[in-house]
Write an enzyme that holds these catalytic residues in place. Structure first.
Site, mmCIF file in Angstrom:
data_model
loop_
_atom_site.group_PDB
_atom_site.id
_atom_site.type_symbol
_atom_site.label_atom_id
_atom_site.label_comp_id
_atom_site.label_asym_id
_atom_site.label_seq_id
_atom_site.Cartn_x
_atom_site.Cartn_y
_atom_site.Cartn_z
ATOM 1 C CG ASN A 82 46.887 26.682 113.489
ATOM 2 O OD1 ASN A 82 46.271 25.997 112.669
ATOM 3 N ND2 ASN A 82 46.281 27.241 114.538
ATOM 4 C CE1 TYR A 155 41.562 31.553 105.811
ATOM 5 C CE2 TYR A 155 40.614 29.989 104.252
ATOM 6 C CZ TYR A 155 41.290 30.244 105.432
ATOM 7 O OH TYR A 155 41.701 29.202 106.237
ATOM 8 C CB ILE A 188 39.194 20.513 109.450
ATOM 9 C CG1 ILE A 188 40.325 20.354 108.412
ATOM 10 C CG2 ILE A 188 39.441 19.613 110.663
ATOM 11 C CD1 ILE A 188 40.455 18.977 107.806
#
Length: 246
Positions: A82, A155, A188
């Site tokens: 993660n 990214y 999120i």
């Protein structure tokens, strides 16, 4: 495989999305080790989570830490990669004549923390899993940005690489009973998302998401549990984005 009774390692798990995943694994009965380089966050972990300091971009340090975890717990069944940092920078910025193009150093730094780290940690864990004949599950946390997101060259490239490694490892490691999957969250509502994106951008994203909201960290954690517990899912990148890409 069942989460209950398993030993799990969650990188970048002391806060945000990683912490939600770690807590959910613990709630489902796993012994959970949280690896992070944020000492203050590690010190504040809730009861039931074991914290270890680890820089996921340091190959030798990761090898040492992972080896100590196998010695202490005798196994790792679940790895959740993660750890990462959302990074945005336009490829061309005409408002900055002195540095109009995306900086290469920042590009490389983003790949190191978001892509190289997944390779480094997984290599360290899988070596022990194979030698000890441990069947397990690797879950890589990817991103909707892997499809290519404006203003996120580095990214997006890193997360696309994570998806490619996920499929490659699923093909290679399946013969040893090690499944590899990824979860690709949309936007999120974590602190890191709000720090990386302006309020106007977030409102635009919500308006274009069929569910008209940002996701919740626990909804991503639910997806991780589902991938761990279904023994016939391998090489899948599971989108958790409220339908934003349909």
């Amino acid at each position: 495989m069942k989460v209950e009774g398993a030993v799990a390692l969650v990188t970048g798990g002391a806060q945000g999305l990683g912490l939600a995943i770690a807590r959910r694994l613990a709630d489902e009965g796993a012994t959970v080790v949280v690896a992070d380089r944020n000492g203050a966050a590690l010190a504040n972990l809730t009861a039931g989570l074991e914290g270890v300091s680890m820089d996921v971009t340091d190959p030798e340090g990761v090898k040492t830490t992972v080896a100590s975890l196998f010695e202490r717990h005798d196994r790792l069944d679940i790895l959740v990669n993660n750890a990462g940092v959302i990074f945005s920078e336009p490829f061309v910025n005409i408002m900055n004549p002195a540095g109009i193009m995306h900086d290469y150093g920042r590009f490389r730094a983003s790949l190191t923390v978001n892509l190289d780290s997944v390779f480094i940690v997984t290599a360290a864990v899988v070596e022990h899993m194979v030698k000890r004949r441990i069947k397990g599950a690797i879950i890589n946390i990817s991103s909707i940005s892997a499809l290519g997101n404006e203003g996120q060259t580095a990214y997006s490239a890193a997360k696309a690489g994570v998806n490619a490694m996920t499929v490659t490892w699923a093909k290679e490691l399946g013969r040893w009973g090690i499944r590899t999957n990824a979860v690709a969250p949309g936007f999120i509502g974590t602190d890191s998302t709000r720090q990386a994106l302006s309020e106007s951008v977030l409102k635009h994203i919500q308006a274009n998401t069929p569910l008209r909201r940002l996701g919740h960290a626990d909804e991503v954690a639910q997806a991780v549990i589902a991938l761990v517990e279904n023994d016939f899912i391998n090489g899948t990148v599971l989108d958790v984005n409220g339908g934003l890409t349909i």
